[in-house]
Write an enzyme that holds these catalytic residues in place. Structure first.
Site, mmCIF file in Angstrom:
data_model
loop_
_atom_site.group_PDB
_atom_site.id
_atom_site.type_symbol
_atom_site.label_atom_id
_atom_site.label_comp_id
_atom_site.label_asym_id
_atom_site.label_seq_id
_atom_site.Cartn_x
_atom_site.Cartn_y
_atom_site.Cartn_z
ATOM 1 N N SER A 17 0.850 -1.191 0.000
ATOM 2 C CA SER A 17 0.000 0.000 0.000
ATOM 3 C C SER A 17 0.884 1.238 0.000
ATOM 4 O O SER A 17 1.653 1.463 0.939
ATOM 5 C CB SER A 17 -0.897 0.018 1.239
ATOM 6 O OG SER A 17 -1.557 1.265 1.345
ATOM 7 N N HIS A 42 -1.327 -1.282 -4.099
ATOM 8 C CA HIS A 42 -2.626 -0.970 -3.515
ATOM 9 C C HIS A 42 -2.672 0.546 -3.325
ATOM 10 O O HIS A 42 -1.825 1.119 -2.626
ATOM 11 C CB HIS A 42 -2.777 -1.687 -2.176
ATOM 12 C CG HIS A 42 -4.112 -1.531 -1.538
ATOM 13 N ND1 HIS A 42 -5.182 -2.356 -1.824
ATOM 14 C CD2 HIS A 42 -4.563 -0.638 -0.612
ATOM 15 C CE1 HIS A 42 -6.230 -1.994 -1.103
ATOM 16 N NE2 HIS A 42 -5.878 -0.954 -0.362
ATOM 17 N N ASP A 44 -4.866 3.771 -2.118
ATOM 18 C CA ASP A 44 -6.011 4.207 -1.322
ATOM 19 C C ASP A 44 -6.511 5.570 -1.780
ATOM 20 O O ASP A 44 -5.744 6.541 -1.870
ATOM 21 C CB ASP A 44 -5.636 4.283 0.155
ATOM 22 C CG ASP A 44 -5.437 2.901 0.763
ATOM 23 O OD1 ASP A 44 -6.325 2.047 0.585
ATOM 24 O OD2 ASP A 44 -4.395 2.670 1.402
ATOM 25 N N MET A 46 -9.363 8.434 -0.783
ATOM 26 C CA MET A 46 -10.251 8.865 0.299
ATOM 27 C C MET A 46 -10.770 10.271 0.010
ATOM 28 O O MET A 46 -10.073 11.078 -0.600
ATOM 29 C CB MET A 46 -9.501 8.827 1.635
ATOM 30 C CG MET A 46 -9.049 7.423 2.031
ATOM 31 S SD MET A 46 -7.978 7.385 3.494
ATOM 32 C CE MET A 46 -6.375 7.740 2.749
ATOM 33 N N HIS A 76 -8.439 1.273 -4.152
ATOM 34 C CA HIS A 76 -9.354 1.052 -3.031
ATOM 35 C C HIS A 76 -10.088 2.359 -2.750
ATOM 36 O O HIS A 76 -9.505 3.308 -2.214
ATOM 37 C CB HIS A 76 -8.545 0.588 -1.807
ATOM 38 C CG HIS A 76 -9.357 0.423 -0.563
ATOM 39 N ND1 HIS A 76 -8.772 0.172 0.665
ATOM 40 C CD2 HIS A 76 -10.697 0.463 -0.323
ATOM 41 C CE1 HIS A 76 -9.708 0.070 1.583
ATOM 42 N NE2 HIS A 76 -10.885 0.256 1.011
ATOM 43 N N MET A 78 -12.312 4.554 -0.736
ATOM 44 C CA MET A 78 -12.929 4.813 0.566
ATOM 45 C C MET A 78 -13.639 6.157 0.451
ATOM 46 O O MET A 78 -13.229 7.169 1.016
ATOM 47 C CB MET A 78 -11.865 4.834 1.666
ATOM 48 C CG MET A 78 -11.300 3.472 1.993
ATOM 49 S SD MET A 78 -10.010 3.506 3.264
ATOM 50 C CE MET A 78 -8.555 3.730 2.227
ATOM 51 N N MET A 147 -11.224 -5.597 5.838
ATOM 52 C CA MET A 147 -10.394 -4.637 6.550
ATOM 53 C C MET A 147 -10.091 -5.153 7.952
ATOM 54 O O MET A 147 -10.999 -5.555 8.688
ATOM 55 C CB MET A 147 -11.102 -3.283 6.656
ATOM 56 C CG MET A 147 -11.368 -2.589 5.326
ATOM 57 S SD MET A 147 -9.846 -2.131 4.456
ATOM 58 C CE MET A 147 -9.103 -0.966 5.628
ATOM 59 N N ASP A 185 -6.451 -6.175 4.557
ATOM 60 C CA ASP A 185 -5.761 -4.885 4.562
ATOM 61 C C ASP A 185 -5.820 -4.275 5.955
ATOM 62 O O ASP A 185 -6.903 -4.061 6.494
ATOM 63 C CB ASP A 185 -6.418 -3.948 3.544
ATOM 64 C CG ASP A 185 -5.759 -2.577 3.478
ATOM 65 O OD1 ASP A 185 -4.676 -2.401 4.057
ATOM 66 O OD2 ASP A 185 -6.342 -1.674 2.834
#
Length: 224
Positions: A17, A42, A44, A46, A76, A78, A147, A185
């Protein structure tokens, strides 16, 4: 990602990540991961609303794919209303897009739309989200991400109780004879990796553990 050495039948893959990387030297951080045999990342995303933090953008994904085209980009989301931004990440070159079940009103349709674009689709279960919500999705998703921390920030402590959820998903996968990946994760390091593996996960995301050390390759070797 990197596939671990075979131990029994369960082969684990490692997905670093980049949230745990030094953002001011991201190109160097990704390069040293690549030199260690990693071929996937990975990423992220957000929005400061679904989770109280901000992450990477579609532009970041585009630049990563331009500089490291051989790297699989696992995005990913979020975010609230992920359906409003999947086109941006598809256009940026994402290889997989995964989103939280409760972040949209029609998860099944969103998975269909992602896959229709030729991109793999995944569903994410936060610690408080029950496995039962994915029953209608297991035939069409490419990955289920469990998660093992509360989403939003890197470097959190591993929630060991989530291993029962991983095992439940693994049992569901076997019972239904499906072939989706089971990803974990949050808080994955050399102390928790074997717990994740034994529970039935096939992919492990690790950020802070891999990137915060002085030697990425040496830390990676403790996992694989």
């Amino acid at each position: 990602m990197l596939k671990s050495k075979e131990k029994g039948e369960n082969k684990m893959r490692i997905m670093p990540s980049i949230l745990g990387a030094n953002s001011l030297e991201l190109h160097k951080e990704i390069a040293r991961a690549k030199e260690s045999g990693i071929n996937g990342l990975h990423i992220d995303v957000m929005d400061g609303h679904f989770v109280p933090n901000l992450g990477f953008t579609a532009q970041n994904v585009k630049e990563i794919k331009q500089n490291f085209p051989e790297m699989e980009a696992e995005v990913h989301l979020m975010v609230s209303h992920p359906e409003q931004m999947i086109t941006d990440f598809i256009d940026a070159g994402a290889d997989m897009i995964e989103f939280h079940f409760e972040s949209t009103t029609n998860a099944y349709y969103l998975v269909q739309q992602i896959k229709k674009a030729g991109v793999k689709a995944g569903i994410v279960l936060s610690p408080a989200t029950p496995v039962s919500v994915v029953m209608s999705l297991i035939e069409i998703v490419d990955q289920i991400l469990i998660m093992t921390v509360n989403p939003g920030f890197g470097g959190q402590a591993f929630i060991k109780e989530m291993m029962s959820k991983v095992a439940e998903v693994a049992q569901l996968k076997n019972a239904q004879n499906t072939d989706f990946e089971i990803e974990v994760d949050g808080g994955v390091n050399d102390q928790t990796f074997e717990l994740v593996k034994k529970a039935g996960a096939t992919v492990a995301v690790s950020g802070s553990y891999l990137f915060k050390g002085n030697n990425f390759h040496e830390r990676l070797s403790r996992l694989v």
